[in-house]
Design a protein around this motif. Sequence first.
Motif, PDB file in Angstrom:
ATOM      1  N   ASN A  34      77.396 -76.052-104.641  1.00  0.00           N
ATOM      2  CA  ASN A  34      78.206 -76.717-105.592  1.00  0.00           C
ATOM      3  C   ASN A  34      79.055 -77.793-104.992  1.00  0.00           C
ATOM      4  OD1 ASN A  34      77.573 -75.165-107.730  1.00  0.00           O
ATOM      5  ND2 ASN A  34      79.352 -73.530-107.412  1.00  0.00           N
ATOM      6  N   PHE A  35      79.417 -77.596-103.691  1.00  0.00           N
ATOM      7  CA  PHE A  35      79.941 -78.682-102.978  1.00  0.00           C
ATOM      8  C   PHE A  35      79.200 -79.819-102.795  1.00  0.00           C
ATOM      9  CE2 PHE A  35      80.796 -81.185 -99.190  1.00  0.00           C
ATOM     10  CZ  PHE A  35      82.076 -81.419 -99.366  1.00  0.00           C
ATOM     11  N   PHE A  36      77.920 -79.558-102.343  1.00  0.00           N
ATOM     12  CA  PHE A  36      76.909 -80.615-102.030  1.00  0.00           C
ATOM     13  C   PHE A  36      76.359 -81.281-103.112  1.00  0.00           C
ATOM     14  CE2 PHE A  36      76.117 -78.616 -97.904  1.00  0.00           C
ATOM     15  CZ  PHE A  36      76.926 -79.376 -97.200  1.00  0.00           C
ATOM     16  N   VAL A  91      85.497 -92.108-104.088  1.00  0.00           N
ATOM     17  CA  VAL A  91      86.178 -93.279-103.348  1.00  0.00           C
ATOM     18  C   VAL A  91      87.185 -93.088-102.801  1.00  0.00           C
ATOM     19  CG1 VAL A  91      86.982 -95.687-104.196  1.00  0.00           C
ATOM     20  CG2 VAL A  91      84.970 -94.585-105.652  1.00  0.00           C
ATOM     21  N   ASP A  92      87.329 -93.940-101.299  1.00  0.00           N
ATOM     22  CA  ASP A  92      88.541 -93.723-100.566  1.00  0.00           C
ATOM     23  C   ASP A  92      88.624 -92.364 -99.966  1.00  0.00           C
ATOM     24  OD1 ASP A  92      88.915 -96.102-101.067  1.00  0.00           O
ATOM     25  OD2 ASP A  92      90.321 -95.843-102.804  1.00  0.00           O
ATOM     26  N   ALA A  93      87.416 -91.631 -99.646  1.00  0.00           N
ATOM     27  CA  ALA A  93      87.468 -90.299 -99.200  1.00  0.00           C
ATOM     28  C   ALA A  93      88.036 -90.648 -97.676  1.00  0.00           C
ATOM     29  CB  ALA A  93      86.016 -89.728 -98.964  1.00  0.00           C
ATOM     30  N   PRO A  94      88.918 -89.571 -97.213  1.00  0.00           N
ATOM     31  CA  PRO A  94      89.539 -89.632 -95.942  1.00  0.00           C
ATOM     32  C   PRO A  94      88.739 -89.265 -94.924  1.00  0.00           C
ATOM     33  CG  PRO A  94      90.457 -87.699 -97.013  1.00  0.00           C
ATOM     34  CD  PRO A  94      89.650 -88.480 -98.050  1.00  0.00           C
ATOM     35  N   ALA A  95      88.854 -89.709 -93.740  1.00  0.00           N
ATOM     36  CA  ALA A  95      88.305 -89.319 -92.580  1.00  0.00           C
ATOM     37  C   ALA A  95      88.387 -87.750 -92.239  1.00  0.00           C
ATOM     38  CB  ALA A  95      88.389 -90.038 -91.214  1.00  0.00           C
ATOM     39  N   LEU A  96      87.449 -87.053 -91.743  1.00  0.00           N
ATOM     40  CA  LEU A  96      87.546 -85.774 -91.489  1.00  0.00           C
ATOM     41  C   LEU A  96      87.947 -85.433 -89.996  1.00  0.00           C
ATOM     42  CD1 LEU A  96      84.054 -84.489 -92.830  1.00  0.00           C
ATOM     43  CD2 LEU A  96      86.260 -83.962 -93.989  1.00  0.00           C
ATOM     44  N   THR A  97      88.698 -84.418 -90.008  1.00  0.00           N
ATOM     45  CA  THR A  97      88.986 -83.960 -88.447  1.00  0.00           C
ATOM     46  C   THR A  97      88.084 -83.479 -87.818  1.00  0.00           C
ATOM     47  OG1 THR A  97      89.340 -81.443 -89.044  1.00  0.00           O
ATOM     48  CG2 THR A  97      91.353 -83.033 -89.605  1.00  0.00           C
ATOM     49  N   GLU A 151      84.507 -81.713 -89.356  1.00  0.00           N
ATOM     50  CA  GLU A 151      83.149 -82.307 -89.161  1.00  0.00           C
ATOM     51  C   GLU A 151      82.262 -81.087 -88.605  1.00  0.00           C
ATOM     52  OE1 GLU A 151      83.455 -85.259 -86.170  1.00  0.00           O
ATOM     53  OE2 GLU A 151      84.422 -86.623 -87.269  1.00  0.00           O
ATOM     54  N   ASN A 152      82.898 -80.351 -87.775  1.00  0.00           N
ATOM     55  CA  ASN A 152      82.064 -79.041 -87.124  1.00  0.00           C
ATOM     56  C   ASN A 152      81.706 -78.190 -88.274  1.00  0.00           C
ATOM     57  OD1 ASN A 152      82.169 -80.262 -84.399  1.00  0.00           O
ATOM     58  ND2 ASN A 152      83.909 -79.286 -83.981  1.00  0.00           N
ATOM     59  N   THR A 153      82.524 -77.890 -89.017  1.00  0.00           N
ATOM     60  CA  THR A 153      82.420 -76.968 -90.233  1.00  0.00           C
ATOM     61  C   THR A 153      81.372 -77.469 -91.177  1.00  0.00           C
ATOM     62  OG1 THR A 153      84.590 -76.260 -90.181  1.00  0.00           O
ATOM     63  CG2 THR A 153      83.490 -75.717 -92.275  1.00  0.00           C
ATOM     64  N   PHE A 154      81.500 -78.674 -91.407  1.00  0.00           N
ATOM     65  CA  PHE A 154      80.097 -79.229 -92.464  1.00  0.00           C
ATOM     66  C   PHE A 154      79.049 -79.340 -91.822  1.00  0.00           C
ATOM     67  CE2 PHE A 154      84.007 -81.001 -94.843  1.00  0.00           C
ATOM     68  CZ  PHE A 154      83.383 -80.508 -96.120  1.00  0.00           C
ATOM     69  N   ILE A 155      78.984 -79.597 -90.294  1.00  0.00           N
ATOM     70  CA  ILE A 155      77.496 -79.747 -89.758  1.00  0.00           C
ATOM     71  C   ILE A 155      76.884 -78.545 -89.686  1.00  0.00           C
ATOM     72  CG2 ILE A 155      78.292 -79.464 -87.491  1.00  0.00           C
ATOM     73  CD1 ILE A 155      75.877 -82.339 -88.792  1.00  0.00           C
ATOM     74  N   SER A 156      77.594 -77.478 -89.611  1.00  0.00           N
ATOM     75  CA  SER A 156      77.075 -76.012 -89.509  1.00  0.00           C
ATOM     76  C   SER A 156      76.192 -75.743 -90.932  1.00  0.00           C
ATOM     77  CB  SER A 156      78.264 -75.002 -89.168  1.00  0.00           C
ATOM     78  OG  SER A 156      78.801 -74.916 -90.326  1.00  0.00           O
ATOM     79  N   GLU A 166      83.569 -86.222 -96.381  1.00  0.00           N
ATOM     80  CA  GLU A 166      82.875 -85.496 -96.990  1.00  0.00           C
ATOM     81  C   GLU A 166      81.399 -86.105 -97.447  1.00  0.00           C
ATOM     82  OE1 GLU A 166      85.404 -83.661-100.044  1.00  0.00           O
ATOM     83  OE2 GLU A 166      86.343 -82.367 -98.572  1.00  0.00           O
ATOM     84  N   ASN A 167      81.809 -87.378 -97.897  1.00  0.00           N
ATOM     85  CA  ASN A 167      80.559 -88.252 -98.622  1.00  0.00           C
ATOM     86  C   ASN A 167      79.375 -88.117 -97.898  1.00  0.00           C
ATOM     87  OD1 ASN A 167      82.366 -88.698-100.617  1.00  0.00           O
ATOM     88  ND2 ASN A 167      82.944 -90.594 -99.974  1.00  0.00           N
ATOM     89  N   ASP A 168      79.648 -88.247 -96.644  1.00  0.00           N
ATOM     90  CA  ASP A 168      78.620 -88.301 -95.616  1.00  0.00           C
ATOM     91  C   ASP A 168      77.750 -87.137 -95.585  1.00  0.00           C
ATOM     92  OD1 ASP A 168      79.181 -91.024 -94.629  1.00  0.00           O
ATOM     93  OD2 ASP A 168      80.928 -89.951 -93.418  1.00  0.00           O
ATOM     94  N   PHE A 169      78.371 -85.983 -95.570  1.00  0.00           N
ATOM     95  CA  PHE A 169      77.698 -84.551 -95.612  1.00  0.00           C
ATOM     96  C   PHE A 169      77.073 -84.335 -96.966  1.00  0.00           C
ATOM     97  CE2 PHE A 169      80.503 -84.547 -92.180  1.00  0.00           C
ATOM     98  CZ  PHE A 169      79.604 -83.933 -91.233  1.00  0.00           C
ATOM     99  N   ILE A 170      77.591 -84.875 -98.000  1.00  0.00           N
ATOM    100  CA  ILE A 170      77.017 -84.816 -99.413  1.00  0.00           C
ATOM    101  C   ILE A 170      75.595 -85.428 -99.561  1.00  0.00           C
ATOM    102  CG2 ILE A 170      77.217 -85.591-101.757  1.00  0.00           C
ATOM    103  CD1 ILE A 170      80.308 -84.903-101.451  1.00  0.00           C
ATOM    104  N   ILE A 171      75.684 -86.750 -98.891  1.00  0.00           N
ATOM    105  CA  ILE A 171      74.335 -87.559 -98.749  1.00  0.00           C
ATOM    106  C   ILE A 171      73.367 -86.777 -98.081  1.00  0.00           C
ATOM    107  CG2 ILE A 171      73.293 -89.770 -98.124  1.00  0.00           C
ATOM    108  CD1 ILE A 171      74.886 -89.926-100.730  1.00  0.00           C
ATOM    109  N   ALA A 172      73.861 -86.324 -96.861  1.00  0.00           N
ATOM    110  CA  ALA A 172      72.991 -85.628 -96.004  1.00  0.00           C
ATOM    111  C   ALA A 172      72.229 -84.340 -96.648  1.00  0.00           C
ATOM    112  CB  ALA A 172      73.752 -85.338 -94.554  1.00  0.00           C
ATOM    113  N   ALA A 173      72.950 -83.495 -97.325  1.00  0.00           N
ATOM    114  CA  ALA A 173      72.484 -82.431 -97.753  1.00  0.00           C
ATOM    115  C   ALA A 173      71.858 -82.684 -99.009  1.00  0.00           C
ATOM    116  CB  ALA A 173      73.809 -81.454 -98.261  1.00  0.00           C
ATOM    117  N   ARG A 174      71.899 -83.889 -99.679  1.00  0.00           N
ATOM    118  CA  ARG A 174      71.197 -84.169-100.755  1.00  0.00           C
ATOM    119  C   ARG A 174      69.716 -85.020-100.422  1.00  0.00           C
ATOM    120  NH1 ARG A 174      74.902 -86.336-105.376  1.00  0.00           N
ATOM    121  NH2 ARG A 174      73.083 -86.370-106.581  1.00  0.00           N
ATOM    122  N   ALA A 175      69.901 -85.562 -99.226  1.00  0.00           N
ATOM    123  CA  ALA A 175      68.565 -86.085 -98.555  1.00  0.00           C
ATOM    124  C   ALA A 175      67.708 -85.057 -98.162  1.00  0.00           C
ATOM    125  CB  ALA A 175      68.754 -87.068 -97.541  1.00  0.00           C
TER     126      ALA A 175
END
Length: 130
Positions: free
Chosen positions: A18-20, A26-32, A36-41, A110-119
Motif C-alpha cells: 500500500n505504501f509503494f 510534492v515537497d517531500a522532506p529528506a529522510l533520516t 533510508e535504511n528501513t526503506f532500502i530493506s 519517500e518519493n525515491d523509494f516509491i519510484i524504485a519499488a514501482r520500477a
Amino acid sequence: MGAIQYTVPRKENEETMNFFMRHCSVDAPALTLEAENTFISEIFEWEIYRDIQKHTIRRTYIFETTEEAKLFVTKVGQLAEREQHHPDTAQDKHTVSLEVYTHSVDGLTENDFIIAARADMIFEEMMGLI
C-alpha cells in the motif's frame, strides 16, 4: 520475454505494498539515515550511495534483448511523467541502470523509494513474475 538476472523475491505484505502504491508527494522532506535504511530493506537489489553532496539509490536490470530494455525504459519514463519524479536512466544494450534521488533536497525522500519499488513492479510484470 525473460530476464537474465533476478535473484531475490520482493518482500510483500499489505502495508508495504500500500505504501509503494501511493503517489509521490510534492515537497517531500529528506529522510533520516535510519529511515533510508528501513526503506532500502523493503526493496531488493537496490543500493544506497552516500557522499558529501547527495544520497542516491541505484539498481541495474539485465534483459535478454535490447528491445526489452528499451520497453522497460519507456515504461519507467511513463511512470516518471505520471508521478513527476524522474530517475536518471542509462541503457547499454541489454542493461538498464536507474539512479533515483530528490534533486531539491540532494538526498532521498519517500518519493525515491516509491519510484524504485514501482520500477521493480514494472520489471516483474514484464518478466511474468507478477
